[in-house]
Write a protein that holds these residues in place. Structure first.
Motif, PDB file in Angstrom:
ATOM      1  N   VAL A  30       0.817  -1.200   0.000  1.00 54.14           N
ATOM      2  CA  VAL A  30       0.000   0.000   0.000  1.00 54.14           C
ATOM      3  C   VAL A  30       0.859   1.262   0.000  1.00 54.14           C
ATOM      4  O   VAL A  30       0.572   2.245  -0.664  1.00 54.14           O
ATOM      5  N   SER A  31       1.935   1.222   0.760  1.00 53.13           N
ATOM      6  CA  SER A  31       2.763   2.415   0.959  1.00 53.13           C
ATOM      7  C   SER A  31       3.949   2.430   0.017  1.00 53.13           C
ATOM      8  O   SER A  31       4.588   1.402  -0.219  1.00 53.13           O
ATOM      9  N   LEU A  32       4.231   3.612  -0.515  1.00 57.23           N
ATOM     10  CA  LEU A  32       5.377   3.790  -1.404  1.00 57.23           C
ATOM     11  C   LEU A  32       6.078   5.079  -1.033  1.00 57.23           C
ATOM     12  O   LEU A  32       5.433   6.109  -0.779  1.00 57.23           O
ATOM     13  N   PHE A  33       7.394   5.021  -0.994  1.00 56.05           N
ATOM     14  CA  PHE A  33       8.208   6.155  -0.569  1.00 56.05           C
ATOM     15  C   PHE A  33       9.291   6.426  -1.601  1.00 56.05           C
ATOM     16  O   PHE A  33       9.824   5.496  -2.212  1.00 56.05           O
ATOM     17  N   TRP A  34       9.666   7.683  -1.729  1.00 59.43           N
ATOM     18  CA  TRP A  34      10.854   8.078  -2.479  1.00 59.43           C
ATOM     19  C   TRP A  34      11.823   8.758  -1.523  1.00 59.43           C
ATOM     20  O   TRP A  34      11.411   9.587  -0.689  1.00 59.43           O
ATOM     21  N   TYR A  35      13.106   8.395  -1.666  1.00 56.64           N
ATOM     22  CA  TYR A  35      14.164   9.003  -0.877  1.00 56.64           C
ATOM     23  C   TYR A  35      15.271   9.460  -1.830  1.00 56.64           C
ATOM     24  O   TYR A  35      15.461   8.900  -2.905  1.00 56.64           O
ATOM     25  N   GLN A  36      16.017  10.459  -1.394  1.00 59.37           N
ATOM     26  CA  GLN A  36      17.177  10.940  -2.139  1.00 59.37           C
ATOM     27  C   GLN A  36      18.414  10.692  -1.275  1.00 59.37           C
ATOM     28  O   GLN A  36      18.422  11.027  -0.083  1.00 59.37           O
TER      29      GLN A  36
END
Lengths: 113, 110
Positions: A30-36
């Protein structure tokens, strides 16, 4: 049992070009994240989706950064008019919910020349 | 901004030795996680410890958590060359996104 996949793995862009980075999360997450992640640093949060809803975009560095997840599965991070300071590894992660471990993709290394 | 701070920044040990690294954080947490990152790869989840737990084991890994001191430690016992990697602690900030430290780079010498 595929994990999180990202494409492309490497991207070189000339300053001023637009780029699109793709993330395929684990099916059903369900959850999606973007990181740099800058060189020598830990990942920094960019944005969070729960299904197709973008619930938090507080980490996006500027309005040149845009993310979407229109059908609650695949997500795209778009960077317009790239600048040298955008050079970094962009990591995508998915999880079945909150307060649990996140599963990371291999990342896209973006180099802006 | 990053909440966690790992210490030391770098660690070099002989194969078979134990490696210990520490993490300090600033605000209250629900849980704390440790991740490993091999050179040029994504992060791999190692262990999650909840705020009401004090110690947790997983194979050769032992994690402790002291919420009164806002600190955690990761111990890797009987290290192997394959343990060479960067190790990051991450706190949930607030309860979905992760806030990472800058990491500890561990080199295991054969």
């Amino acid at each position: 049992g595929a994990g999180v996949s990202q494409s492309p793995r490497y991207k070189v862009a000339k300053r001023g070009q637009d780029v699109a980075l793709r993330c395929d999360p684990i099916s059903g997450h369900v959850s999606l994240f973007w990181y740099q992640q800058a060189l020598g640093q830990g990942p920094e949060f960019l944005t969070y989706f729960q299904n197709e809803a973008q619930l938090d975009k507080s980490g996006l560095p500027s309005d040149r950064f845009f993310a979407e997840r229109p059908e609650g599965s695949v997500s795209t991070l778009k960077i317009q008019r790239t600048q040298q300071e955008d050079s970094a590894v962009y990591l995508c992660a998915s999880s079945p919910g909150s307060r649990v471990e996140q599963y990371f993709g291999p990342g896209t290394r973006l180099t802006v020349t | 901004s990053q909440q966690g701070e790992e210490d030391p920044q770098a660690l070099s040990i002989q194969e078979g030795e134990n490696a210990t690294m520490n993490c300090s954080y600033k605000t209250s947490i629900n849980n704390l996680q440790w991740y490993r990152q091999n050179s040029g790869r994504g992060l791999v989840h190692l262990i999650l410890i909840r705020s009401n737990e004090r110690e947790k084991h997983s194979g050769r890994l032992r994690v402790t958590l002291d919420t009164s001191k806002k600190s955690s430690s990761l111990l890797i016992t009987a290290s192997r060359a394959a343990d060479t990697a960067s190790y990051f602690c991450a706190t949930d900030d607030p309860d979905y996104k992760l806030s990472f430290g800058a990491g500890t780079t561990v080199t295991v010498r054969a």
